[in-house]
Design a protein around this motif. Structure first.
Motif, PDB file in Angstrom:
ATOM      1  N   GLY A 212       0.804  -1.209   0.000  1.00 42.33           N
ATOM      2  CA  GLY A 212       0.000   0.000   0.000  1.00 42.33           C
ATOM      3  C   GLY A 212       0.838   1.260   0.000  1.00 42.33           C
ATOM      4  N   ILE A 213       0.318   2.315  -0.641  1.00 35.87           N
ATOM      5  CA  ILE A 213       0.935   3.638  -0.658  1.00 35.87           C
ATOM      6  C   ILE A 213      -0.115   4.624  -0.175  1.00 35.87           C
ATOM      7  CG2 ILE A 213       2.076   5.410  -2.046  1.00 35.87           C
ATOM      8  CD1 ILE A 213       2.798   3.244  -4.064  1.00 35.87           C
ATOM      9  N   LYS A 214       0.122   5.206   0.990  1.00 32.70           N
ATOM     10  CA  LYS A 214      -0.902   6.034   1.622  1.00 32.70           C
ATOM     11  C   LYS A 214      -1.188   7.302   0.827  1.00 32.70           C
ATOM     12  CE  LYS A 214      -2.444   6.995   6.288  1.00 32.70           C
ATOM     13  NZ  LYS A 214      -2.094   7.015   7.722  1.00 32.70           N
ATOM     14  N   MET A 215      -0.160   7.869   0.205  1.00 30.35           N
ATOM     15  CA  MET A 215      -0.345   9.111  -0.541  1.00 30.35           C
ATOM     16  C   MET A 215      -1.433   8.977  -1.597  1.00 30.35           C
ATOM     17  SD  MET A 215       2.382  11.177  -2.933  1.00 30.35           S
ATOM     18  CE  MET A 215       3.257  11.897  -1.563  1.00 30.35           C
ATOM     19  N   TYR A 216      -1.511   7.805  -2.214  1.00 33.13           N
ATOM     20  CA  TYR A 216      -2.492   7.585  -3.272  1.00 33.13           C
ATOM     21  C   TYR A 216      -3.698   6.789  -2.783  1.00 33.13           C
ATOM     22  CZ  TYR A 216       1.648   8.899  -5.940  1.00 33.13           C
ATOM     23  OH  TYR A 216       2.762   9.554  -6.407  1.00 33.13           O
ATOM     24  N   ASN A 217      -3.755   6.535  -1.487  1.00 32.84           N
ATOM     25  CA  ASN A 217      -4.804   5.679  -0.933  1.00 32.84           C
ATOM     26  C   ASN A 217      -4.907   4.391  -1.738  1.00 32.84           C
ATOM     27  OD1 ASN A 217      -6.761   5.154   1.027  1.00 32.84           O
ATOM     28  ND2 ASN A 217      -8.419   5.828  -0.316  1.00 32.84           N
ATOM     29  N   PHE A 218      -3.742   3.840  -2.047  1.00 34.96           N
ATOM     30  CA  PHE A 218      -3.635   2.688  -2.944  1.00 34.96           C
ATOM     31  C   PHE A 218      -3.263   1.447  -2.148  1.00 34.96           C
ATOM     32  CE2 PHE A 218      -0.691  -0.011  -5.434  1.00 34.96           C
ATOM     33  CZ  PHE A 218      -1.536  -0.401  -6.464  1.00 34.96           C
ATOM     34  N   VAL A 219      -4.068   0.400  -2.285  1.00 36.69           N
ATOM     35  CA  VAL A 219      -3.788  -0.882  -1.626  1.00 36.69           C
ATOM     36  C   VAL A 219      -4.015  -1.993  -2.642  1.00 36.69           C
ATOM     37  CG1 VAL A 219      -4.379  -2.461   0.240  1.00 36.69           C
ATOM     38  CG2 VAL A 219      -4.540   0.004   0.620  1.00 36.69           C
ATOM     39  N   THR A 220      -3.042  -2.885  -2.749  1.00 32.39           N
ATOM     40  CA  THR A 220      -3.173  -4.007  -3.666  1.00 32.39           C
ATOM     41  C   THR A 220      -2.588  -5.254  -3.003  1.00 32.39           C
ATOM     42  OG1 THR A 220      -2.762  -4.752  -5.934  1.00 32.39           O
ATOM     43  CG2 THR A 220      -0.963  -3.592  -4.828  1.00 32.39           C
ATOM     44  N   ASN A 221      -2.726  -6.378  -3.672  1.00 31.53           N
ATOM     45  CA  ASN A 221      -2.253  -7.630  -3.086  1.00 31.53           C
ATOM     46  C   ASN A 221      -0.751  -7.781  -3.279  1.00 31.53           C
ATOM     47  OD1 ASN A 221      -3.173  -8.019  -5.947  1.00 31.53           O
ATOM     48  ND2 ASN A 221      -2.050  -9.928  -5.665  1.00 31.53           N
ATOM     49  N   ILE A 337      12.143  12.649   0.688  1.00 26.73           N
ATOM     50  CA  ILE A 337      11.606  13.998   0.485  1.00 26.73           C
ATOM     51  C   ILE A 337      10.455  14.245   1.455  1.00 26.73           C
ATOM     52  CG2 ILE A 337      10.558  15.573  -1.178  1.00 26.73           C
ATOM     53  CD1 ILE A 337      13.386  14.799  -1.891  1.00 26.73           C
ATOM     54  N   PRO A 338      10.462  15.363   2.216  1.00 27.37           N
ATOM     55  CA  PRO A 338       9.330  15.658   3.102  1.00 27.37           C
ATOM     56  C   PRO A 338       8.019  15.741   2.340  1.00 27.37           C
ATOM     57  CG  PRO A 338      11.206  17.074   3.623  1.00 27.37           C
ATOM     58  CD  PRO A 338      11.549  16.352   2.346  1.00 27.37           C
ATOM     59  N   MET A 339       7.013  15.033   2.824  1.00 26.53           N
ATOM     60  CA  MET A 339       5.684  15.066   2.213  1.00 26.53           C
ATOM     61  C   MET A 339       4.673  14.619   3.259  1.00 26.53           C
ATOM     62  SD  MET A 339       5.983  11.737  -0.306  1.00 26.53           S
ATOM     63  CE  MET A 339       7.516  12.316  -1.021  1.00 26.53           C
ATOM     64  N   SER A 340       3.412  15.001   3.055  1.00 24.07           N
ATOM     65  CA  SER A 340       2.405  14.765   4.086  1.00 24.07           C
ATOM     66  C   SER A 340       2.073  13.291   4.264  1.00 24.07           C
ATOM     67  CB  SER A 340       1.126  15.552   3.759  1.00 24.07           C
ATOM     68  OG  SER A 340       0.656  15.205   2.471  1.00 24.07           O
ATOM     69  N   ASN A 341       2.055  12.535   3.172  1.00 20.23           N
ATOM     70  CA  ASN A 341       1.811  11.089   3.247  1.00 20.23           C
ATOM     71  C   ASN A 341       2.932  10.381   2.513  1.00 20.23           C
ATOM     72  OD1 ASN A 341      -0.650  10.675   4.729  1.00 20.23           O
ATOM     73  ND2 ASN A 341      -1.721  11.669   3.043  1.00 20.23           N
TER      74      ASN A 341
END
Length: 410
Positions: A212-221, A337-341
């Motif tokens: 999962g990548i929180k920045m993109y609200n992406f979750v996969t198997n 790199i600083p970023m929010s998620n």
């Protein structure tokens, strides 16, 4: 006992100033002589002084991401492990904790990594009940990046630095957190860094879970199937598949139906670099929540903080192994790199011993299914069968079979 004292007055409140004096400790986990007592002050002044680190509270509030929530089994307290790339000024005893990208080509790392000046990559341990900050792990980049063959377990330049505040510090939305050296100390718990070591190599294991990548609200198997005897590994993230053998790896992208071979990193590069040359023991954590996983059954894991070096290059992580089996069960990846998620996470909710010479061969899609090779042996080479591993499930089956044969067949 370390403690924090809040000092407030009408005068200070007029200017929205709120000072907190707190005793703490700071040390590099691999350098016993680095241990110092610190004084922590919350202030509106970010002027750097000798032997001090200065954090921005606003940046801490804005740039932290939670993939993992855990319980400390020694205290039963629950913590959020918040990861962040923070701008931090200053040094203590000339220890520069800024994260530096490795040179292009270091263990196969691709060009393109960049980190702003004065950036610390950190794990903040926030108590879920009182919202106080109790400790900070700072991930060291490994500069000056010596050759991999010269590295020794639990020795610099990789590993972590730690700030510890036993009384906890209440989180703020403005101002600065100033951590300054007070005296040298022998309080730091880093006298025996070899007491804990990652299994080397990791036990052959199979895991099924998520990426999962929180920045993109992406979750996969995701799947992880590691067969150390045969030096082959399958690792997947959604529709991207990685097939490692002893000489390199295939990347297959389902969306473009392309298969690419790379000799830059082989099975050993991908798996054997998850070890105590690059990662420091961070304790036993009972994982109670993982972002991207709906229902997590609490699992006792050993947490390791530092750098992973694999086919993706070198990058900072929290890596988790099962406390009972030593199986690899996931990692949380930080970005420079600083970023929010920030970052990404792998987490395997189901894992077990890999059946040597069998688990990888039975997995689909394999390299033949996706057209990387015409026959499986072109990728695997000769396959060795593993020794039978007796588990509690096997023992129950044997006992039941013996009972059945004795009473119903004899």
């Amino acid at each position: 006992m370390l403690f924090c004292i809040v000092i407030a007055s009408t005068f200070f409140n007029i200017f929205l100033l709120n000072f907190v004096n707190c005793d703490g400790i700071f040390y590099l986990q691999r350098v016993p002589s680095s241990c110092v007592q610190t004084t922590v002050t919350m202030t509106e002044d970010n002027t750097t002084t000798t032997n001090c680190f200065i954090f921005s509270w606003q940046q801490i509030a804005d740039l932290t991401t939670i993939y993992t929530t855990y319980q400390d089994p020694t205290t039963n307290q629950t913590f959020y492990a918040r990861i962040a790339a923070l701008t931090v000024l200053g040094t203590i005893d000339n220890h520069d904790l800024d994260y530096h990208c490795p040179p292009s080509g270091y263990n196969g790392v691709a060009p393109g990594c960049s980190t702003p000046n004065n950036t610390h990559l950190v794990v903040l341990h926030i108590n879920a009940l009182d919202n106080k900050l109790y400790s900070i792990n700072v991930i060291l980049s490994g500069t000056p990046f010596p050759s991999l063959s010269s590295l020794v377990n639990n020795q610099p330049p990789f590993g972590t630095a730690r700030h510890v505040f036993d009384g906890g510090i209440s989180s703020q939305s403005t101002g600065y957190l100033k951590i300054c050296k007070r005296n040298s100390s022998t309080q730091c718990p880093n006298t025996n860094t070899s007491a804990h070591a990652l299994p080397y190599p990791l036990p052959s294991n199979t895991g099924y879970g998520i990426f999962g990548i929180k920045m993109y609200n992406f979750v996969t198997n995701s799947v992880w199937i590691m067969d150390d005897v045969n030096q082959i590994l399958i690792c997947t993230a959604g529709t991207t598949y990685y097939y490692f053998n002893s000489t390199g790896f295939f990347i297959y992208d389902y969306s473009s139906n392309t298969c690419t071979w790379s000799p830059a990193c082989n099975y050993q590069c991908e798996v054997y670099n998850y070890n105590s040359r690059f990662l420091d023991y961070a304790g036993e954590w009972v994982i109670t929540k993982k972002w991207g996983v709906g229902d997590v059954k609490p699992v006792a894991a050993q947490a390791w903080i530092g750098n992973a070096i694999d086919a993706a290059g070198i990058f900072p992580v929290i890596l988790y192994t099962d406390n009972a089996t030593g199986h690899y069960i996931g990692l949380d990846k930080l970005d420079p790199i600083p970023m929010s998620n920030m970052g990404a996470s792998y987490w395997y909710t189901a894992h077990d011993d890999t059946i040597v010479g069998e688990s990888v061969l039975k997995y689909h899609p394999n390299v033949v299914d996706v057209g990387c090779v015409s026959q499986l042996s072109d990728w695997t080479g000769p396959i060795s069968d593993g020794e039978m591993i007796m588990t509690s499930k096997d023992i129950r089956l044997i006992l039941w079979a013996t009972f059945f044969l004795y009473f119903f067949v004899a």
